[in-house]
Motif scaffolding. Structure first.
Motif, PDB file in Angstrom:
ATOM      1  N   THR A 189     -18.254  38.439  21.760  1.00  0.00           N
ATOM      2  CA  THR A 189     -17.219  39.306  21.439  1.00  0.00           C
ATOM      3  C   THR A 189     -16.276  38.652  20.317  1.00  0.00           C
ATOM      4  N   ARG A 190     -15.680  39.519  19.417  1.00  0.00           N
ATOM      5  CA  ARG A 190     -15.027  38.849  18.240  1.00  0.00           C
ATOM      6  C   ARG A 190     -13.792  39.820  18.176  1.00  0.00           C
ATOM      7  N   SER A 191     -12.853  39.536  17.354  1.00  0.00           N
ATOM      8  CA  SER A 191     -11.721  40.013  17.103  1.00  0.00           C
ATOM      9  C   SER A 191     -11.653  40.430  15.707  1.00  0.00           C
ATOM     10  N   PHE A 192     -11.079  41.569  15.203  1.00  0.00           N
ATOM     11  CA  PHE A 192     -11.045  41.878  13.944  1.00  0.00           C
ATOM     12  C   PHE A 192      -9.644  42.389  13.378  1.00  0.00           C
ATOM     13  N   GLN A 193      -9.279  41.702  12.436  1.00  0.00           N
ATOM     14  CA  GLN A 193      -8.110  42.107  11.787  1.00  0.00           C
ATOM     15  C   GLN A 193      -8.364  42.705  10.355  1.00  0.00           C
ATOM     16  N   TYR A 194      -7.539  43.693   9.683  1.00  0.00           N
ATOM     17  CA  TYR A 194      -7.593  44.262   8.523  1.00  0.00           C
ATOM     18  C   TYR A 194      -6.920  43.142   7.594  1.00  0.00           C
ATOM     19  N   VAL A 195      -7.334  43.000   6.375  1.00  0.00           N
ATOM     20  CA  VAL A 195      -7.052  42.036   5.509  1.00  0.00           C
ATOM     21  C   VAL A 195      -5.373  42.177   5.107  1.00  0.00           C
ATOM     22  N   SER A 196      -4.804  43.337   5.096  1.00  0.00           N
ATOM     23  CA  SER A 196      -3.507  43.514   4.666  1.00  0.00           C
ATOM     24  C   SER A 196      -2.546  42.640   5.984  1.00  0.00           C
ATOM     25  N   ASP A 197      -3.017  43.042   6.986  1.00  0.00           N
ATOM     26  CA  ASP A 197      -2.333  42.283   8.376  1.00  0.00           C
ATOM     27  C   ASP A 197      -2.297  40.777   8.222  1.00  0.00           C
ATOM     28  N   LEU A 198      -3.498  40.148   7.705  1.00  0.00           N
ATOM     29  CA  LEU A 198      -3.627  38.784   7.474  1.00  0.00           C
ATOM     30  C   LEU A 198      -2.661  38.194   6.327  1.00  0.00           C
ATOM     31  N   ASN A 224      -2.416  30.990  15.076  1.00  0.00           N
ATOM     32  CA  ASN A 224      -3.508  31.781  15.124  1.00  0.00           C
ATOM     33  C   ASN A 224      -3.029  33.152  14.305  1.00  0.00           C
ATOM     34  N   LEU A 225      -3.855  33.445  13.620  1.00  0.00           N
ATOM     35  CA  LEU A 225      -3.614  34.836  12.877  1.00  0.00           C
ATOM     36  C   LEU A 225      -4.842  35.614  13.140  1.00  0.00           C
ATOM     37  N   GLY A 226      -4.953  36.619  14.131  1.00  0.00           N
ATOM     38  CA  GLY A 226      -6.108  37.358  14.128  1.00  0.00           C
ATOM     39  C   GLY A 226      -5.522  38.773  15.068  1.00  0.00           C
ATOM     40  N   ASN A 227      -6.449  39.558  15.309  1.00  0.00           N
ATOM     41  CA  ASN A 227      -6.060  40.823  16.041  1.00  0.00           C
ATOM     42  C   ASN A 227      -6.663  40.536  17.405  1.00  0.00           C
ATOM     43  N   PRO A 228      -5.815  40.667  18.644  1.00  0.00           N
ATOM     44  CA  PRO A 228      -6.147  40.474  19.841  1.00  0.00           C
ATOM     45  C   PRO A 228      -6.883  41.379  20.361  1.00  0.00           C
ATOM     46  N   GLY A 229      -7.185  42.368  19.852  1.00  0.00           N
ATOM     47  CA  GLY A 229      -8.249  43.628  20.234  1.00  0.00           C
ATOM     48  C   GLY A 229      -9.530  42.968  20.154  1.00  0.00           C
ATOM     49  N   GLU A 230     -10.257  43.063  21.422  1.00  0.00           N
ATOM     50  CA  GLU A 230     -11.481  42.344  21.486  1.00  0.00           C
ATOM     51  C   GLU A 230     -12.605  43.323  21.594  1.00  0.00           C
ATOM     52  N   PHE A 231     -13.783  42.906  20.669  1.00  0.00           N
ATOM     53  CA  PHE A 231     -15.143  43.905  20.748  1.00  0.00           C
ATOM     54  C   PHE A 231     -16.177  43.322  20.882  1.00  0.00           C
ATOM     55  N   SER A 287      -5.408  49.174  13.136  1.00  0.00           N
ATOM     56  CA  SER A 287      -6.675  49.121  14.215  1.00  0.00           C
ATOM     57  C   SER A 287      -8.107  49.217  13.770  1.00  0.00           C
ATOM     58  N   LEU A 288      -8.948  48.798  14.170  1.00  0.00           N
ATOM     59  CA  LEU A 288     -10.356  48.871  13.670  1.00  0.00           C
ATOM     60  C   LEU A 288     -10.508  50.339  13.436  1.00  0.00           C
ATOM     61  N   HIS A 339     -19.690  32.330  21.920  1.00  0.00           N
ATOM     62  CA  HIS A 339     -19.981  33.710  22.642  1.00  0.00           C
ATOM     63  C   HIS A 339     -18.630  34.633  22.896  1.00  0.00           C
ATOM     64  N   LYS A 340     -17.494  33.945  22.699  1.00  0.00           N
ATOM     65  CA  LYS A 340     -16.367  34.685  22.725  1.00  0.00           C
ATOM     66  C   LYS A 340     -15.255  34.201  21.839  1.00  0.00           C
ATOM     67  N   ARG A 341     -14.436  35.113  21.527  1.00  0.00           N
ATOM     68  CA  ARG A 341     -13.500  34.686  20.378  1.00  0.00           C
ATOM     69  C   ARG A 341     -12.284  35.749  20.361  1.00  0.00           C
ATOM     70  N   LYS A 342     -11.355  35.228  20.957  1.00  0.00           N
ATOM     71  CA  LYS A 342     -10.139  36.058  20.881  1.00  0.00           C
ATOM     72  C   LYS A 342      -8.871  35.160  20.666  1.00  0.00           C
ATOM     73  N   PRO A 343      -7.845  35.681  19.875  1.00  0.00           N
ATOM     74  CA  PRO A 343      -6.628  34.683  19.562  1.00  0.00           C
ATOM     75  C   PRO A 343      -5.781  35.149  20.462  1.00  0.00           C
ATOM     76  N   ASP A 344      -4.983  34.109  20.910  1.00  0.00           N
ATOM     77  CA  ASP A 344      -3.539  34.399  21.801  1.00  0.00           C
ATOM     78  C   ASP A 344      -2.587  34.065  20.304  1.00  0.00           C
ATOM     79  N   ILE A 345      -1.809  35.248  20.078  1.00  0.00           N
ATOM     80  CA  ILE A 345      -0.840  35.123  19.053  1.00  0.00           C
ATOM     81  C   ILE A 345       0.546  35.187  19.488  1.00  0.00           C
TER      82      ILE A 345
END
Length: 435
Positions: free
Chosen positions: A323-332, A349-356, A406-407, A386-392
Motif C-alpha cells: 500500500t501507498r498514499s498518493f498526494q498531488y503536488v499542489s497539496d504538498l 508528515n505531509l501526505g495523503n492518508p488515502g491508502e491504495f 483526490s487521486l 509493505h505498508k505506507r500511510k501517514p498519520d497527519i
C-alpha cells in the motif's frame, strides 16, 4: 677701528601694534543673506518657484490623504487582499519592509513591502519547480540552486527574464555563499532509480549538502526547511506512521543511502537547531505525483502512467498488495509553505492518508488512460516497504493543513503533462497545470 653705522633717532622706536579688523556690526549677519537673495535677481527665481508650486497643488491635488502622523491611507480592498495573501506568514515576516501591520490600513509613507529572498535547492526538480512557482507568484525573490542530475531547466524556463528569479548551476556538496531569508532544502534524488545509480553521491548529498546549507543558514540567520521522507520509517511495524515512530530501517541495504541519509540529515538539522540556535523545520514527505515528474524515474505512479500511454503492460512488483498514499503536488507545496511560515519545528508528515494497494492504483490508471492495459507481475525489489500511510493529525492541528486533491482528480492532470512530453502533442498544453 671698525666703522659702526648708527641710524640715529630710531634707537628707541616703539613696535607697531598687530593688525586687528574692526568688529562687525550686528545687523551685518541679517543683511548678508538678504543681499545674497537680491543679488543677480535670485529673488525672482524664488518667487517664480513658489508660484509654480502653488498652481500645481491647486489644480492637481494628490489623491493620498495625510493624517499628519507620517502615514497615508490606502484602500481597504488592497489591505484585505494583501493580508489574505500573506496571512500564513509569521509576525516577524509580515513586517518585512514595514514596521507593523495596523488595523487602519496605513503603511509608512514612502515605504513598500518587500518580498523575502529565498533559496530553493533542487528547485529545478519536480516538487522544487512547483514550489518556486508559488513563491514567485506571492512576490518573493527566488534563487534556484540545482546541479540538474534529476532537475530540468524546462521546469523553470517560464521564469527566465523575471528580475525576481535567479538560477545557479551548483552542487550543494560544495559550499555556497548567499544572503537570504529562507532556505528550502530539497536537493537530493528521490526515486530508487536515481538514488541507487550513485549511492555514495546520494548519501554525500544528504549529509555534506545538508551540512553546507545549515552552515549557510547559521551564517546569515536564515530559516531552514529540510524536506525529509517517509522512507525514514523504513518497512514500518506501526501503521499508520506517526512522527514519534522511530522506524524500521535496514542500515546496510541497497536503499539505505537514501533512507539513512535522510535520517542523518534530520539529525544534523536538529543539532544545528539545539546547538547553534538555527530556526529549522522538518517535513517528512510521502508519495507525491503530478506534472513535471521524471517520466522513467521508477516510481509507481510515473511508471504506470508512462506504460499505459505507451501501450505497455503495467508492471506490478510482488503480489501488488503493498500500500501507498498518493498526494498531488499542489497539496504538498501548500504544506511546505505553511510549515516554513509557521512556528513549529516538526517533523511533520505531509501526505495523503488515502491508502491504495498497487493493484488499486493500476486500476485507476486503466480507467484514466487505457481500460485494456494489461498488468504484468514481477519479483519484488529489496527492502520495499509493505505498508505506507501517514498519520497527519499533527499537521492538521498545528499547521491547519490537509490534502484537498483526490487521486482521481489529480491523476488526469499528470496524464495530460505526460502525454505532451512523451508524444510532443502541444495541443495538450497544461504541463504546468496545478490545482
Amino acid at each position: 677701528m671698525g666703522s659702526e653705522l648708527i641710524f640715529r633717532g630710531h634707537e628707541a622706536q616703539p613696535m607697531a601694534d598687530s593688525y586687528s579688523p574692526k568688529p562687525l556690526k550686528p545687523w551685518f549677519y541679517v543683511a548678508r543673506p538678504i543681499r545674497y537673495i537680491l543679488r543677480e535677481q535670485r529673488l525672482v527665481f524664488v518667487l517664480v518657484g513658489i508660484a509654480i508650486a502653488t498652481v500645481g497643488f491647486t489644480f492637481f491635488p494628490t489623491s493620498r490623504t495625510s493624517h499628519g502622523n507620517g502615514y497615508v491611507s490606502i484602500p481597504n480592498t488592497f489591505v484585505e487582499h494583501d493580508l489574505a495573501h500573506y496571512s500564513q506568514r509569521p509576525l516577524y515576516q509580515q513586517g518585512v519592509g514595514l514596521k507593523t501591520w495596523n488595523s487602519g490600513g496605513k503603511i509608512p509613507l514612502g515605504l513598500k513591502r518587500k518580498g523575502l529572498r529565498i533559496v530553493v535547492t533542487g528547485g529545478a526538480g519536480f516538487v522544487g519547480s512547483h514550489l518556486v512557482d508559488r513563491l514567485i507568484e506571492r512576490g518573493d525573490s527566488v534563487i534556484v540552486v540545482d546541479n540538474f542530475f534529476t532537475g530540468r531547466k524546462e521546469n523553470v524556463m517560464h521564469h527566465f527574464g523575471n528580475p525576481r528569479f535567479e538560477l545557479i548551476r551548483h552542487d550543494v556538496v560544495e559550499p555556497l555563499l548567499l544572503e537570504v531569508d529562507q532556505i528550502y532544502h530539497l536537493a537530493c534524488p528521490a526515486s530508487p532509480v536515481h538514488y541507487k545509480f550513485n549511492p555514495v553521491k546520494t548519501i554525500k548529498t544528504n549529509v555534506v549538502g545538508t551540512l553546507n546549507m545549515l552552515g549557510l543558514a547559521k551564517r546569515v540567520g536564515a530559516r531552514f526547511l529540510l524536506t525529509s521522507t517517509s522512507e525514514v520509517y523504513g518497512d514500518p511495524l506501526q501503521h499508520p506512521q506517526v512522527e514519534t515512530y522511530w522506524g524500521n530501517v535496514n542500515p546496510i541495504g541497497v536503499r539505505s543511502c537514501y533512507d539513512e541519509g535522510k535520517r542523518t540529515a534530520e539529525t544534523l538539522t536538529m543539532d544545528y537547531h539545539r546547538g547553534a540556535g538555527v530556526e529549522v523545520r522538518i517535513a517528512r514527505i510521502f508519495n507525491t505525483y503530478g506534472p513535471r515528474m521524471c517520466i522513467d524515474d521508477g516510481r509507481v505512479v510515473s511508471n504506470f502512467v508512462a506504460q499505459a500511454l505507451r501501450k505497455q503492460p503495467l508492471t506490478v512488483y510482488g503480489d501488488g498488495k503493498q500500500t501507498r498514499s498518493f498526494q498531488y503536488v499542489s497539496d504538498l507545496v501548500e504544506g511546505l509553505i505553511r510549515l516554513m511560515e509557521g512556528e513549529h519545528v516538526g517533523p511533520f508528515n505531509l501526505g495523503n492518508p488515502g491508502e491504495f494497494t498497487m493493484l488499486e492504483l493500476a486500476k485507476v490508471v486503466q480507467e484514466s488512460i487505457d481500460p485494456d492495459a494489461k498488468i504484468e507481475y514481477r519479483p519484488n525489489t529489496e527492502d520495499d516497504p509493505h505498508k505506507r500511510k501517514p498519520d497527519i493529525t499533527k499537521a492538521k492541528e498545528q499547521l491547519g493543513w490537509e490534502p484537498k486533491v483526490s487521486l482521481r482528480k489529480g491523476l488526469p492532470l499528470m496524464v495530460k503533462d505526460f502525454r505532451q512530453r512523451i508524444f510532443g502533442d502541444h495541443k495538450e498544453g497544461g504541463a504546468t497545470t496545478t490545482i
